[in-house]
Design an enzyme around this catalytic site. Structure first.
Site, PDB file in Angstrom:
ATOM      1  N   ARG A 242      34.708 -69.657  21.073  1.00  0.00           N
ATOM      2  CA  ARG A 242      35.000 -68.254  21.360  1.00  0.00           C
ATOM      3  C   ARG A 242      35.251 -68.080  22.855  1.00  0.00           C
ATOM      4  NH1 ARG A 242      36.333 -67.504  16.951  1.00  0.00           N
ATOM      5  NH2 ARG A 242      35.572 -66.001  15.403  1.00  0.00           N
ATOM      6  N   GLU A 271      42.871 -61.775  22.793  1.00  0.00           N
ATOM      7  CA  GLU A 271      43.902 -62.516  22.068  1.00  0.00           C
ATOM      8  C   GLU A 271      44.832 -61.548  21.339  1.00  0.00           C
ATOM      9  OE1 GLU A 271      42.101 -65.516  19.603  1.00  0.00           O
ATOM     10  OE2 GLU A 271      41.138 -66.503  21.313  1.00  0.00           O
ATOM     11  N   HIS A 290      44.845 -70.425  20.097  1.00  0.00           N
ATOM     12  CA  HIS A 290      43.825 -70.336  19.038  1.00  0.00           C
ATOM     13  C   HIS A 290      44.329 -71.085  17.806  1.00  0.00           C
ATOM     14  CE1 HIS A 290      40.224 -67.754  17.601  1.00  0.00           C
ATOM     15  NE2 HIS A 290      40.271 -68.899  16.932  1.00  0.00           N
TER      16      HIS A 290
END
Length: 324
Positions: A242, A271, A290
């Protein structure tokens, strides 16, 4: 946005980044379940015409499920986090409203492989060599420091399923592996042949530290400037868990100062991130969008698990992987 004619049961899919839900939707159709796929722009409108009557919510990490929204989900029996993380859902508030919460368990191989790829690329300075040579610089001595793997101590912060898989992948390379996790049974460390250490020892001894913790009040901003300064000079940081575990501004400062030599980041505070920030201007930082979870196989598994958990909760059963 996709809509489907009304049927007895309803699943509301909330997705802020336009992930693939085609297999999931196919399963709902096969089971005569109504569905609606919404994004942040359509959320309020779709809440009124569909979401407030939905039996189950499937929600991607970019959309927050807080008390305000929960109070409007009058028919909701359960929520499925569309991923392994569930910090975007107020789990306690859901529990207080007798709403089950589940998450997914689907991409351990992919995240472990992605982490290993970043570790090896950073330690061997491959991205720098690639840039140097394409710029006409043919000099293997230019990129330092590079050490043989047997001289490198890799610190693993958190030792859940993914971190354990990372350790298994690292062992054949000859790294010295140290781990900090206060919640894992001692036998796990012994079984995998790694050394359990305190957080302080992990920080002061790790030439490379890789992060594998959930985002909680305890772990948020855990790698702040003070703790990153405890790392040995020229240390490397890898983060595939994270983004908010790391103080991104402090990381930039410490790389510019030369205390941290490199970083590999797959996750970010926001994000999609602001790619105009300094974080994305430093050659010392390798980034990916990601993507550690991604493979053809994991995306299909992600969708089938989400749909199966949703159907289980509609039927009054627990989700495949309960949170509360």
């Amino acid at each position: 946005m996709e809509d489907h004619k009304l049927s007895r049961n309803k699943v509301w899919i909330l997705d802020g980044v336009d992930l693939d839900h085609s297999k999931e939707i196919e399963i709902y159709k096969e089971n005569n379940i109504d569905y609606l796929l919404s994004n942040e722009e359509t959320l309020e409108e779709d809440l009124e015409r569909f979401g407030k009557d939905a039996d189950v919510i499937v929600v991607e990490a970019g959309i927050k499920i807080d008390e305000t929204l929960l109070d409007k989900l009058s028919a909701c029996k359960g929520i499925v986090a569309f991923g392994t993380g569930f910090d975007h859902i107020d789990v306690q508030a859901a529990k207080e409203r007798n709403i089950q919460v589940g998450h997914l368990n689907y991409c351990s191989e992919e995240v472990s492989d992605h982490t290993l790829s970043l570790i090896l690329t950073l330690l061997r300075r491959l991205s720098h060599y690639n840039k140097d040579l394409k710029s006409g610089i043919f000099n293997p001595m230019l990129e330092k420091p590079i050490h043989r793997f047997s001289a490198v101590t890799v610190g693993i912060l958190g030792f859940g399923r993914i971190a354990q898989n990372v350790a298994k992948r690292l062992k054949p390379f000859g790294f010295n592996i140290i781990v900090h996790d206060e919640y894992v049974d001692e036998s796990v460390f012994e079984e995998l042949g790694v050394t359990k250490v305190s957080l302080e020892q992990l920080l002061t001894q790790s030439n490379l530290i890789t992060l594998h913790v959930p985002l909680t009040n305890e772990t948020r901003n855990l790698l702040n400037e003070e703790n990153m300064r405890k790392l040995p000079k020229d240390a490397i940081i890898v983060n595939t868990c994270r983004g908010e575990i790391i103080d991104e501004d402090a990381l930039v400062r410490l790389i510019k100062e030369g205390h941290i030599s490199a970083a590999g980041l797959d996750v970010f505070h926001t994000e999609p991130p602001n790619t105009d920030s300094e974080l994305f201007k430093l050659d010392e930082i390798i980034v990916s969008p990601h993507a550690a979870y991604y493979s053809i196989e994991s995306v299909e598994e992600m969708q089938t698990q989400a749909a199966e958990s949703a159907i289980r909760m509609i039927e009054g059963k627990k989700p495949l992987f309960p949170v509360n």
